[in-house]
Write an enzyme that holds these catalytic residues in place. Structure first.
Site, short mmCIF file in Angstrom:
data_model
loop_
_atom_site.label_atom_id
_atom_site.label_comp_id
_atom_site.label_asym_id
_atom_site.label_seq_id
_atom_site.Cartn_x
_atom_site.Cartn_y
_atom_site.Cartn_z
CB CYS A 97 26.10 -7.42 56.97
SG CYS A 97 26.84 -6.83 55.44
CG HIS A 193 26.41 -12.52 55.68
ND1 HIS A 193 25.25 -11.93 56.10
CD2 HIS A 193 27.11 -11.55 55.04
CE1 HIS A 193 25.23 -10.66 55.72
NE2 HIS A 193 26.35 -10.41 55.08
N1 GLN Z 1 24.28 -2.73 51.79
C1 GLN Z 1 25.36 -2.91 52.68
C2 GLN Z 1 26.71 -3.08 51.99
O1 GLN Z 1 26.82 -3.60 50.89
C3 GLN Z 1 25.06 -4.10 53.55
C4 GLN Z 1 25.17 -5.40 52.82
C5 GLN Z 1 24.78 -6.57 53.65
O2 GLN Z 1 24.09 -6.45 54.67
N2 GLN Z 1 25.22 -7.74 53.24
O3 GLN Z 1 27.70 -2.68 52.57
#
Ligand code: GLN
Length: 241
Positions: A97, A193
């Site tokens: 992510c 995740h």
């Molecule tokens: N801030 C980024 C997004 O929302 C990454 C989010 C995350 O790592 N879960 O795309």
């Protein structure tokens, strides 16, 4: 049982800033599965300002808020060329992510701020109003990968950028082209995740295999009883989006 324990060196990038939705579980899974296979893992938590060890066999990084991404941006750019050198030496990496986004060219937040990345992947990411949230199944060369996405960033792959997988259910990179994540050399980026690796043991073992190949030129796995992981996959696969 093997006589002498072989050791793999794992660098965990920015565990304080980039570690949400249980991404730390990926490190725990790699350590535990390596032990079951008869290997030790030396985990090096890497913080801003640290020296990146060049005897690294495996690099893991997680997701984070936009604010966490801003904090580590300069430091990631500082070590970018060393990460590229490791990737050239076929060192495996898994970036989830927020760090996946910053292994691309940039993440542009919703307010237009650009957080620059290290261009390991030919990808660009744009923050939007819509959050892509829910269970994901993706078809990859390691079989079905099962995880959970939660991001507003929409990632666009460059023309020749290979995706990690094809989305079977879920949004993946952008909710449009059915791709999920990216692969360059042995560097993997993914939105998933979960943590990702406990439910995807075949992929976890592939990362360990690449790490062992880098360090020792061979990988000698044991047979692991994965029935809990198999059951978790079966249940997760049936969950609603
Ligand atoms: N801030 C980024 C997004 O929302 C990454 C989010 C995350 O790592 N879960 O795309």
């Amino acid at each position: 049982m093997k006589q002498t324990k072989k050791t793999l060196n794992l660098v965990h990038l920015y565990p304080e800033q980039m570690n949400i939705y249980g991404d730390w579980g990926n490190v725990l899974t790699l350590v535990r599965r390596a032990q079951w296979h008869g290997y030790d893992v030396r985990v090096v938590p890497f913080h801003p300002g640290d020296h990146l060890p060049l005897d690294t066999d495996l690099v893991v990084g997680g997701g984070g808020q936009d604010s966490g991404q801003s904090v580590i941006q300069d430091d990631l750019l500082r070590i970018g060329s060393d990460l590229h050198k490791l990737a050239d030496k076929k060192v495996p990496m898994l970036m989830i992510c927020g760090l996946y986004q910053l292994f691309g060219h940039f993440f542009q937040t919703k307010d237009g701020t650009r957080i620059n990345g290290i261009s390991m992947f030919d990808i660009e990411t744009y923050g939007g109003d819509h959050r892509m949230i829910g269970n994901v199944v993706s078809q990859t060369e390691f079989g079905e990968i099962i995880g959970y996405e939660n991001h507003s960033g929409m990632t666009v792959l460059g023309e020749n950028q290979k995706p990690f997988g094809q989305v079977v259910s879920g949004d993946g990179n952008n909710g449009k082209d059915r791709t999920e994540g990216a692969i360059t050399k042995r560097v993997f980026g993914s939105y998933l995740h979960g943590s990702l690796l406990p439910k995807n043991p075949a992929f976890a073992d592939a990362l360990l295999q690449y790490a062992a190949l880098h360090r020792y030129g061979s990988f000698e796995p044991e047979i692991i009883d994965d029935h809990f992981a198999t059951e978790a996959r079966r249940i997760a696969r049936q969950r609603p989006r």
